[in-house]
Each structure stands twice: as C-alpha cells, then as structure tokens.
Design an enzyme around this catalytic site. Structure first.
Site, PDB file in Angstrom:
ATOM      1  N   GLY A  82       0.831  -1.207   0.113  1.00 22.00           N
ATOM      2  CA  GLY A  82      -0.068  -0.039  -0.076  1.00 22.00           C
ATOM      3  C   GLY A  82       0.885   1.303  -0.014  1.00 22.00           C
ATOM      4  O   GLY A  82       2.189   1.186   0.025  1.00 22.00           O
ATOM      5  N   GLN A  83       0.177   2.263  -0.055  1.00 20.60           N
ATOM      6  CA  GLN A  83       0.851   3.598   0.026  1.00 20.60           C
ATOM      7  C   GLN A  83       1.933   3.812   1.334  1.00 20.60           C
ATOM      8  O   GLN A  83       3.069   3.951   1.018  1.00 20.60           O
ATOM      9  CB  GLN A  83      -0.282   4.629   0.080  1.00 20.60           C
ATOM     10  N   ASP A  84       1.186   3.786   2.415  1.00 21.54           N
ATOM     11  CA  ASP A  84       2.144   3.898   3.591  1.00 21.54           C
ATOM     12  C   ASP A  84       3.325   2.831   3.626  1.00 21.54           C
ATOM     13  O   ASP A  84       4.615   3.045   4.253  1.00 21.54           O
ATOM     14  CB  ASP A  84       1.069   3.852   4.779  1.00 21.54           C
ATOM     15  N   SER A 121      -7.037   5.593  12.853  1.00 24.24           N
ATOM     16  CA  SER A 121      -7.661   6.512  11.741  1.00 24.24           C
ATOM     17  C   SER A 121      -8.514   7.526  12.517  1.00 24.24           C
ATOM     18  O   SER A 121      -9.288   7.334  13.289  1.00 24.24           O
ATOM     19  CB  SER A 121      -8.440   5.851  10.968  1.00 24.24           C
ATOM     20  N   GLU A 127     -11.055   8.524  11.235  1.00 17.50           N
ATOM     21  CA  GLU A 127     -12.218   8.145  10.746  1.00 17.50           C
ATOM     22  C   GLU A 127     -13.107   7.704  11.997  1.00 17.50           C
ATOM     23  O   GLU A 127     -14.304   7.606  12.174  1.00 17.50           O
ATOM     24  CB  GLU A 127     -12.353   6.988   9.748  1.00 17.50           C
ATOM     25  N   TYR A 167     -16.080   0.764   8.442  1.00 12.64           N
ATOM     26  CA  TYR A 167     -14.623   0.936   8.555  1.00 12.64           C
ATOM     27  C   TYR A 167     -14.254   1.559   9.620  1.00 12.64           C
ATOM     28  O   TYR A 167     -13.287   1.200  10.474  1.00 12.64           O
ATOM     29  CB  TYR A 167     -14.161   1.905   7.082  1.00 12.64           C
ATOM     30  N   LYS A 207     -11.985   0.152  12.779  1.00 16.40           N
ATOM     31  CA  LYS A 207     -10.712   0.854  13.187  1.00 16.40           C
ATOM     32  C   LYS A 207     -10.703   0.923  14.818  1.00 16.40           C
ATOM     33  O   LYS A 207     -10.022   0.948  15.613  1.00 16.40           O
ATOM     34  CB  LYS A 207     -10.535   2.081  12.711  1.00 16.40           C
TER      35      LYS A 207
HETATM   36  P1  NAP Z   1      -3.695   0.913   1.242  1.00 18.82           P
HETATM   37  O1  NAP Z   1      -2.803   1.726   0.378  1.00 18.82           O
HETATM   38  O2  NAP Z   1      -5.269   0.857   0.971  1.00 18.82           O
HETATM   39  O3  NAP Z   1      -2.992  -0.201   1.571  1.00 18.82           O
HETATM   40  C1  NAP Z   1      -3.792  -1.264   2.493  1.00 18.82           C
HETATM   41  C2  NAP Z   1      -2.805  -2.648   2.422  1.00 18.82           C
HETATM   42  O4  NAP Z   1      -3.518  -3.779   3.042  1.00 18.82           O
HETATM   43  C3  NAP Z   1      -2.371  -3.100   1.174  1.00 18.82           C
HETATM   44  O5  NAP Z   1      -1.031  -3.277   1.312  1.00 18.82           O
HETATM   45  C4  NAP Z   1      -3.394  -4.417   1.066  1.00 18.82           C
HETATM   46  O6  NAP Z   1      -2.345  -5.470   0.506  1.00 18.82           O
HETATM   47  C5  NAP Z   1      -3.157  -4.825   2.433  1.00 18.82           C
HETATM   48  N1  NAP Z   1      -4.092  -5.739   2.796  1.00 18.82           N
HETATM   49  C6  NAP Z   1      -5.611  -5.757   2.295  1.00 18.82           C
HETATM   50  N2  NAP Z   1      -6.250  -6.859   2.697  1.00 18.82           N
HETATM   51  C7  NAP Z   1      -5.310  -7.532   3.495  1.00 18.82           C
HETATM   52  C8  NAP Z   1      -5.109  -8.941   4.256  1.00 18.82           C
HETATM   53  N3  NAP Z   1      -6.411  -9.830   4.297  1.00 18.82           N
HETATM   54  N4  NAP Z   1      -4.054  -9.243   4.702  1.00 18.82           N
HETATM   55  C9  NAP Z   1      -2.983  -8.470   4.729  1.00 18.82           C
HETATM   56  N5  NAP Z   1      -2.793  -7.451   4.038  1.00 18.82           N
HETATM   57  C10 NAP Z   1      -3.962  -7.107   3.577  1.00 18.82           C
HETATM   58  O7  NAP Z   1      -3.595   1.884   2.791  1.00 18.82           O
HETATM   59  P2  NAP Z   1      -2.537   3.114   3.081  1.00 18.82           P
HETATM   60  O8  NAP Z   1      -3.039   4.469   2.727  1.00 18.82           O
HETATM   61  O9  NAP Z   1      -1.355   2.771   2.979  1.00 18.82           O
HETATM   62  O10 NAP Z   1      -2.960   3.071   4.737  1.00 18.82           O
HETATM   63  C11 NAP Z   1      -2.128   2.264   5.446  1.00 18.82           C
HETATM   64  C12 NAP Z   1      -3.072   1.918   6.773  1.00 18.82           C
HETATM   65  O11 NAP Z   1      -3.321   3.297   7.388  1.00 18.82           O
HETATM   66  C13 NAP Z   1      -4.451   1.226   6.733  1.00 18.82           C
HETATM   67  O12 NAP Z   1      -4.817   0.315   7.657  1.00 18.82           O
HETATM   68  C14 NAP Z   1      -5.269   2.542   6.639  1.00 18.82           C
HETATM   69  O13 NAP Z   1      -6.701   2.039   7.099  1.00 18.82           O
HETATM   70  C15 NAP Z   1      -4.653   3.309   7.678  1.00 18.82           C
HETATM   71  N6  NAP Z   1      -4.788   4.980   7.613  1.00 18.82           N
HETATM   72  C16 NAP Z   1      -4.709   5.418   6.352  1.00 18.82           C
HETATM   73  C17 NAP Z   1      -4.725   6.681   6.405  1.00 18.82           C
HETATM   74  C18 NAP Z   1      -4.654   7.520   5.172  1.00 18.82           C
HETATM   75  O14 NAP Z   1      -4.924   8.730   4.829  1.00 18.82           O
HETATM   76  N7  NAP Z   1      -3.916   6.892   3.994  1.00 18.82           N
HETATM   77  C19 NAP Z   1      -5.513   7.434   7.522  1.00 18.82           C
HETATM   78  C20 NAP Z   1      -5.628   6.872   8.573  1.00 18.82           C
HETATM   79  C21 NAP Z   1      -5.245   5.427   8.764  1.00 18.82           C
HETATM   80  P3  NAP Z   1      -2.761  -6.386  -0.963  1.00 18.82           P
HETATM   81  O15 NAP Z   1      -1.836  -5.948  -1.972  1.00 18.82           O
HETATM   82  O16 NAP Z   1      -2.916  -7.593  -0.547  1.00 18.82           O
HETATM   83  O17 NAP Z   1      -4.366  -5.760  -1.337  1.00 18.82           O
HETATM   84  N1  GDD Z   2     -13.333   8.846  -2.531  1.00 16.43           N
HETATM   85  C1  GDD Z   2     -14.072   9.722  -3.074  1.00 16.43           C
HETATM   86  N2  GDD Z   2     -14.541   9.980  -4.263  1.00 16.43           N
HETATM   87  N3  GDD Z   2     -14.365  10.708  -2.170  1.00 16.43           N
HETATM   88  C2  GDD Z   2     -14.971  11.726  -2.457  1.00 16.43           C
HETATM   89  C3  GDD Z   2     -15.742  11.966  -3.676  1.00 16.43           C
HETATM   90  C4  GDD Z   2     -15.296  10.983  -4.840  1.00 16.43           C
HETATM   91  O1  GDD Z   2     -15.485  10.825  -5.841  1.00 16.43           O
HETATM   92  N4  GDD Z   2     -15.956  13.053  -3.914  1.00 16.43           N
HETATM   93  C5  GDD Z   2     -16.237  13.508  -2.935  1.00 16.43           C
HETATM   94  N5  GDD Z   2     -15.682  12.817  -1.843  1.00 16.43           N
HETATM   95  C6  GDD Z   2     -15.388  13.029  -0.241  1.00 16.43           C
HETATM   96  C7  GDD Z   2     -15.822  12.107   0.533  1.00 16.43           C
HETATM   97  O2  GDD Z   2     -17.382  11.951   0.752  1.00 16.43           O
HETATM   98  C8  GDD Z   2     -15.129  12.020   1.734  1.00 16.43           C
HETATM   99  O3  GDD Z   2     -15.908  13.047   2.357  1.00 16.43           O
HETATM  100  C9  GDD Z   2     -13.909  12.890   1.444  1.00 16.43           C
HETATM  101  O4  GDD Z   2     -14.117  13.216  -0.084  1.00 16.43           O
HETATM  102  C10 GDD Z   2     -12.441  12.145   1.372  1.00 16.43           C
HETATM  103  O5  GDD Z   2     -12.790  10.840   0.669  1.00 16.43           O
HETATM  104  P1  GDD Z   2     -11.512   9.834   0.837  1.00 16.43           P
HETATM  105  O6  GDD Z   2     -10.473  10.271  -0.162  1.00 16.43           O
HETATM  106  O7  GDD Z   2     -12.267   8.567   0.253  1.00 16.43           O
HETATM  107  O8  GDD Z   2     -10.914   9.667   2.102  1.00 16.43           O
HETATM  108  P2  GDD Z   2     -11.812   9.300   3.404  1.00 16.43           P
HETATM  109  O9  GDD Z   2     -11.598  10.435   4.438  1.00 16.43           O
HETATM  110  O10 GDD Z   2     -13.123   8.550   3.333  1.00 16.43           O
HETATM  111  O11 GDD Z   2     -10.904   8.159   4.136  1.00 16.43           O
HETATM  112  C11 GDD Z   2      -9.403   8.081   4.082  1.00 16.43           C
HETATM  113  O12 GDD Z   2      -9.070   8.862   5.242  1.00 16.43           O
HETATM  114  C12 GDD Z   2      -8.995   8.337   6.449  1.00 16.43           C
HETATM  115  C13 GDD Z   2      -8.692   9.059   7.779  1.00 16.43           C
HETATM  116  O13 GDD Z   2      -9.432   9.988   7.979  1.00 16.43           O
HETATM  117  C14 GDD Z   2      -8.695   6.707   3.939  1.00 16.43           C
HETATM  118  O14 GDD Z   2      -7.579   6.742   3.950  1.00 16.43           O
HETATM  119  C15 GDD Z   2      -9.238   6.037   5.264  1.00 16.43           C
HETATM  120  O15 GDD Z   2      -8.433   4.715   5.276  1.00 16.43           O
HETATM  121  C16 GDD Z   2      -8.448   6.673   6.255  1.00 16.43           C
HETATM  122  O16 GDD Z   2      -8.576   6.082   7.563  1.00 16.43           O
END
Ligand code: NAP
Ligand code: GDD
Length: 342
Positions: free
Chosen positions: A12-14, A135, A137, A159, A163
């Site tokens: 994933g991204q992180d 998160s 969230e 979700y 979390k």
């Molecule tokens: P991401 O890009 O969606 O990556 C998710 C990862 O989880 C992928 O590597 C995926 O691997 C793996 N995964 C999915 N199902 C799995 C399973 N059954 N067993 C093992 N691995 C599995 O997420 P990210 O943005 O890097 O975020 C990393 C973490 O931080 C996540 O837990 C997310 O919920 C949390 N988080 C993210 C944000 C944000 O803004 N990015 C904010 C707060 C918290 P595959 O290749 O196998 O699909």
């Molecule tokens: N994805 C998406 N697509 N979101 C949209 C769109 C669209 O076309 N239009 C508006 N949005 C609004 C969503 O309704 C939401 O309020 C906001 O954009 C952000 O949506 P996402 O980028 O999908 O992220 P998220 O805030 O729901 O969740 C992400 O951040 C969380 C931390 O607060 C994810 O990375 C979660 O995994 C993470 O925990």
C-alpha cells in the site's frame, strides 16, 4: 546487528514510504504480502528491491504466527486493512475481519511468539514493539474541533467501527500484557502513490486527463466535506518515532488545517492552469450513506513529545500530485500499476 521490522500492508501507499524510511534508518525490512500471485508484490519489489517478503494474510492466524516466528522482528507495523471507506458498506463483514479482527490476530501472533501468557503482570509483555494504524475516521461525527487523543469516537462507517475495535484492542493488550503496543491516530495523508479511488488522487488524475485531452469531465460526490490532508512521506516518520519513544502511548498525527473537497479541486485544477467549474460534475451516487463532515487534527502531543511536524503544505502536496500524474499519463503510464510509482 540491524534492527528488524515487519510491515503488513507493504504493497500500500504507507507501506512503501515506511519501508523506504526504515531502510534509510538501517533496518532489515520485511513485508507481509498476501495471495498466491498478488501482482502488487512483484511491482512493489521493483521499487523496494531491498524489502524481503514473507507470505501471510490478516485473515489467517497461523500465517501471522509463522511470519513472526520467521522474521523475529523488533518492530511490527500493522498497516494492512481494507482502507477505502465506501467499500466498507459494500463488504462490511470482510472489513470487520481484515481491518478489525486482523489487529487481534496480529497482536495474538506477537503475544504467542513472545511467550507472554495470560495473567502475567504488566511490563512482562515481550520485546516486540507494535504499531497499529488507527484512523481519524474513528472520530466520525466529531464532538469537538480540533480532535486530540482524548476526543470521543463516533464512527460513521463500518470501516470506522472496525478501526475503533483495533484501537481499543491495542490499548487493551498494552494494559493486559504490558506489551509495547501503540496506535497512531492518523488523519488523511496522500501522495503520488495514493490509490486512485481516494479523492485526492481521483482529482489529480482527473486534472491530468483533462489537461492532456484524455477526458472532458470529472465526476465527484460531496464537495463540502472537509479533511485535514497531509503528505504520507511525513506521516510514516511519526509511526517510527512512536515506536522509539520511552513509553507506549497513542498519538494524533495531522497538520491542524482543514480544507474542503471544493478547495482541493480548485487548487488541483489551478495547478494545471484550468478552471475547475468548467469540468467538475457532482454526482449524487457518489455521496455516502453517512458522511464524516469534517476532520481536523490537534497534533500538539506529537509535536511536544515526539518532535514530529509535517513538512509538506497542502498546496505543495496538491501540486506534487498533479505534476506526478501529468508526467505519468504523458509517458503513457498506468495509474493502477504501482511499478510506475515515483
Ligand atoms: P492502502 O494503500 O489501501 O493499503 C492497504 C494495504 O492492506 C495493502 O498493502 C493491502 O495489500 C493490505 N491488505 C488488504 N487486505 C489484507 C489482508 N487480508 N491481509 C494482509 N494485508 C492486506 O492503505 P494506506 O493508505 O497505505 O493506509 C495504511 C493503513 O493506514 C491502513 O490500515 C489504513 O486504514 C490506515 N490509515 C490510512 C490513512 C490515510 O489517509 N492513508 C489515514 C488513517 C489510517 P494487497 O496488495 O494484498 O491488497
Ligand atoms: N473517494 C471519493 N471519491 N471521495 C469523495 C468523492 C469521490 O468522488 N467526492 C467527494 N468525496 C469526499 C468523501 O465523501 C469524503 O468526505 C472525502 O472526499 C474524502 O474521501 P476519501 O479520499 O475517500 O478518504 P476518507 O476520508 O473517506 O478516508 C481516508 O482517510 C481516512 C482517515 O481519515 C482513507 O485513507 C481511510 O483509510 C483513512 O482512515
């Protein structure tokens, strides 16, 4: 001997930014990867040539125990999850299993491999340090703004609920077994490696397609939602710092500044010299059953106790993503192919 880190969610991204950061710090980095022929693993290996891969799945307890036994990590970062909020309504049970119960399975794997048994006094919880990707969230329908480590949770999606389970369980293993187990409550963080389904990347890709004449419009949902958006490369450093601290504690990580989706769109189109109002179409079908209207971090504790601060501003982040997607699409790249990650 080099310290060893095991990262779930390595594809994933992180996972990618954290692996790069830990390799720079001299760690031996292992990534847990699922699936018999997960195409993202071979792509990830092109970017992260030094990362070692161990097979495992957050749905499979035995595989996690085997992974911990094999890697013998000093630190485990649990980033694996179903992380796209809309998918959590479509596959709520799977989300609970991976994003919620996956935390239990990972903690149990560490507990069993560390020889920590029930009934031991706190402090005896083994040497492996554990990071849980919590998160913002979990705050959901917020009770105060900005949100800090003491703000109540009111999750608004399956979700967010999953979390919250993982978050409380991490606290519970810390309190029950004395494990060094911490949660980073991270607010939204983005990058050119962000999945194309999330709004920032959807917008940067949409702008690039329109600029290059590959598309004529961009369909979006709720433009009024507000988020605290930062740069993923900055946030993974906070994860690492949390595991180096003297005490196991939870931290809020964010910038402290909110922007609306509308402001994101304006900034992204203007970075490419375009007027967003000519191209953006709002689509009711993209609205969520229950929306999180706003999220804004109070990252003071992380600043004071960890010395952590975000470096990349919102405008710099948006410009970075738009420029990266313009380059990617102009070169004929595939946004879903991680091997083209910058
Ligand atoms: P991401 O890009 O969606 O990556 C998710 C990862 O989880 C992928 O590597 C995926 O691997 C793996 N995964 C999915 N199902 C799995 C399973 N059954 N067993 C093992 N691995 C599995 O997420 P990210 O943005 O890097 O975020 C990393 C973490 O931080 C996540 O837990 C997310 O919920 C949390 N988080 C993210 C944000 C944000 O803004 N990015 C904010 C707060 C918290 P595959 O290749 O196998 O699909
Ligand atoms: N994805 C998406 N697509 N979101 C949209 C769109 C669209 O076309 N239009 C508006 N949005 C609004 C969503 O309704 C939401 O309020 C906001 O954009 C952000 O949506 P996402 O980028 O999908 O992220 P998220 O805030 O729901 O969740 C992400 O951040 C969380 C931390 O607060 C994810 O990375 C979660 O995994 C993470 O925990």
């Amino acid at each position: 001997m080099a310290r060893r880190a095991l990262i779930t969610g390595i594809t994933g991204q992180d996972g990618s930014y954290l692996a790069e950061h830990l390799l720079e710090q001299g760690y031996e980095v292992w990534g847990l990867a699922r699936g018999q022929a997960n195409p993202r693993v071979s792509r990830m290996r092109k970017l992260l040539t030094e990362v070692r891969v161990v097979r495992g799945d957050l749905l499979d307890q035995g595989s996690l125990i085997s992974a911990v036994e094999r890697v013998q990590p000093d630190e485990v970062y649990n980033l694996g999850a179903i992380s796209f909020v809309p998918m959590s309504w479509e596959q709520a049970e799977l989300t609970a299993e991976v994003t919620g119960m996956g935390v239990l399975r990972m903690l149990e794997a560490i507990r069993v491999c560390s020889g920590v048994s029930r009934g031991v006094s706190p402090g005896a919880g083994g040497q492996i340090r554990f990071y849980q990707a919590s998160s913002s969230e979990m705050f959901g329908q917020v009770s105060e703004t900005p949100q800090n480590e003491r703000t109540a949770f009111h999750p608004r999606s399956p979700y967010g609920v999953a979390k919250a389970y993982g978050h409380f369980l991490t606290q519970n293993y810390r309190e029950s077994y004395g494990m060094f187990a911490v949660s980073g409550i991270l607010f939204n963080h983005e990058s050119p490696r962000r999945g194309a389904e999330f709004v920032t990347r959807k917008v940067s890709l949409g702008v690039a397609r329109i600029k290059l004449g590959l598309a004529g419009e961009l369909r979006l949902g709720n433009l009024e939602a507000r988020r605290d958006w930062g740069y993923a490369g900055d946030y993974v450093k906070a994860m690492h710092l949390m595991l180096q601290a003297g005490r196991a504690e939870d931290y809020v990580i964010g910038t402290g500044r909110m922007k609306s989706v509308r402001e994101l769109v304006e900034a992204a189109f203007s970075a490419a010299g375009l007027d967003w109002e000519q191209y953006v179409v709002t689509d009711q079908t993209l609205h969520r059953p229950a929306e999180v209207d706003l999220l804004c971090a109070d990252p003071k504790k992380a600043r004071v106790q960890l010395g952590w601060e975000p470096r990349v501003s919102f405008d710099e982040l948006v410009a970075m993503m738009v420029e990266a997607d313009l380059r990617l699409l102009a070169d004929g790249g595939d946004p879903h192919d991680d091997s083209s990650w910058p």
